[in-house]
Design a protein around this motif. Structure first.
Motif, short mmCIF file in Angstrom:
data_model
loop_
_atom_site.label_atom_id
_atom_site.label_comp_id
_atom_site.label_asym_id
_atom_site.label_seq_id
_atom_site.Cartn_x
_atom_site.Cartn_y
_atom_site.Cartn_z
N GLN A 1 0.81 -1.21 0.00
CA GLN A 1 0.00 0.00 0.00
C GLN A 1 0.85 1.26 0.00
OE1 GLN A 1 -3.46 -0.16 -0.24
NE2 GLN A 1 -2.94 -2.29 -0.58
N THR A 2 2.15 1.10 0.23
CA THR A 2 3.06 2.25 0.25
C THR A 2 4.33 1.88 -0.50
OG1 THR A 2 4.18 1.57 2.27
CG2 THR A 2 2.21 2.94 2.54
N ILE A 3 5.12 2.88 -0.83
CA ILE A 3 6.40 2.62 -1.48
C ILE A 3 7.30 1.83 -0.54
CG2 ILE A 3 8.49 3.72 -2.37
CD1 ILE A 3 6.68 5.91 -3.55
N THR A 4 7.25 2.13 0.75
CA THR A 4 8.06 1.39 1.72
C THR A 4 7.68 -0.08 1.73
OG1 THR A 4 8.34 3.35 3.09
CG2 THR A 4 8.67 1.21 4.16
N GLU A 5 6.38 -0.38 1.76
CA GLU A 5 5.94 -1.78 1.73
C GLU A 5 6.38 -2.46 0.45
OE1 GLU A 5 1.73 -2.04 2.39
OE2 GLU A 5 1.87 -1.26 4.43
N LYS B 1 11.05 12.31 2.13
CA LYS B 1 10.14 12.01 1.02
C LYS B 1 10.94 11.50 -0.17
CE LYS B 1 6.06 13.60 2.37
NZ LYS B 1 4.90 12.76 2.40
N PRO B 2 10.38 10.55 -0.93
CA PRO B 2 11.05 10.09 -2.15
C PRO B 2 11.18 11.24 -3.15
CG PRO B 2 9.25 8.62 -1.54
CD PRO B 2 9.14 9.82 -0.67
N ASP B 3 12.36 11.36 -3.75
CA ASP B 3 12.56 12.39 -4.76
C ASP B 3 12.57 11.74 -6.15
OD1 ASP B 3 15.03 11.13 -4.78
OD2 ASP B 3 16.14 12.84 -4.01
N VAL B 4 12.64 12.56 -7.18
CA VAL B 4 12.57 12.07 -8.56
C VAL B 4 13.69 11.08 -8.88
CG1 VAL B 4 12.62 12.73 -10.99
CG2 VAL B 4 11.23 14.03 -9.38
N PRO B 5 14.96 11.36 -8.53
CA PRO B 5 16.01 10.38 -8.83
C PRO B 5 15.76 9.01 -8.15
CG PRO B 5 17.00 12.49 -8.31
CD PRO B 5 15.53 12.61 -8.01
N PHE B 6 15.24 9.04 -6.93
CA PHE B 6 14.91 7.81 -6.23
C PHE B 6 13.82 7.05 -6.97
CE2 PHE B 6 11.88 5.76 -3.36
CZ PHE B 6 12.68 4.77 -2.80
N LEU B 7 12.75 7.75 -7.34
CA LEU B 7 11.63 7.11 -8.04
C LEU B 7 12.07 6.54 -9.38
CD1 LEU B 7 8.85 9.72 -7.22
CD2 LEU B 7 9.16 7.46 -6.18
N LYS B 8 12.92 7.28 -10.10
CA LYS B 8 13.43 6.79 -11.38
C LYS B 8 14.26 5.52 -11.19
CE LYS B 8 14.68 9.89 -14.63
NZ LYS B 8 15.39 11.07 -15.20
N GLU C 1 15.43 0.04 -12.00
CA GLU C 1 16.18 -1.10 -11.47
C GLU C 1 15.28 -2.22 -10.94
OE1 GLU C 1 19.37 -1.42 -11.93
OE2 GLU C 1 19.48 0.59 -12.80
N LEU C 2 14.13 -1.86 -10.39
CA LEU C 2 13.24 -2.87 -9.81
C LEU C 2 12.03 -3.16 -10.68
CD1 LEU C 2 13.33 -1.77 -6.07
CD2 LEU C 2 14.74 -3.50 -7.22
N ALA D 1 3.00 4.03 -12.38
CA ALA D 1 1.72 4.53 -11.85
C ALA D 1 1.65 4.30 -10.34
CB ALA D 1 0.55 3.84 -12.54
N PHE D 2 2.13 3.14 -9.87
CA PHE D 2 2.14 2.87 -8.43
C PHE D 2 2.99 3.91 -7.72
CE2 PHE D 2 3.91 1.17 -4.57
CZ PHE D 2 2.82 0.60 -3.94
N LEU D 3 4.17 4.18 -8.27
CA LEU D 3 5.07 5.14 -7.64
C LEU D 3 4.45 6.52 -7.56
CD1 LEU D 3 8.40 4.00 -9.31
CD2 LEU D 3 7.66 3.55 -6.97
N LEU D 4 3.85 6.97 -8.66
CA LEU D 4 3.25 8.31 -8.67
C LEU D 4 2.03 8.40 -7.77
CD1 LEU D 4 3.57 9.16 -12.46
CD2 LEU D 4 4.91 10.11 -10.57
N ASP D 5 1.27 7.32 -7.68
CA ASP D 5 0.08 7.32 -6.82
C ASP D 5 0.42 7.29 -5.33
OD1 ASP D 5 -1.57 7.37 -9.03
OD2 ASP D 5 -2.02 5.21 -8.99
N HIS D 6 1.64 6.87 -5.00
CA HIS D 6 1.98 6.68 -3.59
C HIS D 6 3.08 7.61 -3.08
CE1 HIS D 6 -0.17 3.01 -4.61
NE2 HIS D 6 -0.55 3.03 -3.36
N VAL D 7 3.37 8.67 -3.84
CA VAL D 7 4.40 9.61 -3.41
C VAL D 7 3.84 10.49 -2.30
CG1 VAL D 7 5.87 11.55 -4.09
CG2 VAL D 7 5.55 9.65 -5.62
#
Length: 125
Positions: free
Chosen positions: A61-65, A101-108, A113-114, A119-125
């Motif tokens: 439900q979260t980027i951490t999870e 908070k996650p930043d753009v380089p982290f999300l990219k 890499e993973l 869409a999941f990343l953008l919905d959960h930032v």
């Protein structure tokens, strides 16, 4: 092409066909073989999730999870994940703990890499 798997035997046959196509190498497959491979892989995933019970009990439900799930699936430590993402260990630790908070380089990096759905990343930032 829709591919349906209705039994363990059909699942096994599908997986054999998938492995045969994968062993040929993506560059050596025809357009029809690529479509067939995609359909068989989708059907196999649905069969594994719905019949074999391999679907995760709880979707992240979260980027951490999500990252914790990826670390578990890939048998990664937090340090290894930081290296894989090209991040400092402290930055990853702060993001996972919610201190940062996650930043753009982290999300990219997570996306590339993973192979995480953007869409999941953008919905959960």
């Amino acid at each position: 092409m829709k591919h349906a798997i209705t039994s363990k035997k059909a699942y096994h046959e599908t997986m054999v066909a998938v492995y045969d196509l994968m062993n040929k190498g993506e560059a050596n497959l025809t357009a029809k073989e690529l479509k067939d491979l995609a359909a068989m892989a989708k059907a196999a995933e649905e069969y594994e999730d719905n019949v074999l019970g391999l679907k995760p009990a709880k979707e992240p439900q979260t980027i951490t999870e999500l990252l914790e799930q990826k670390m578990y699936e890939n048998k990664m430590t937090q340090a290894k994940l930081a290296d894989t993402l090209g991040l400092g260990k402290s930055k990853l630790s702060e993001i996972l703990s919610g201190k940062r908070k996650p930043d753009v380089p982290f999300l990219k990096a997570v996306y590339k890499e993973l192979k995480v759905d953007p869409a999941f990343l953008l919905d959960h930032v």
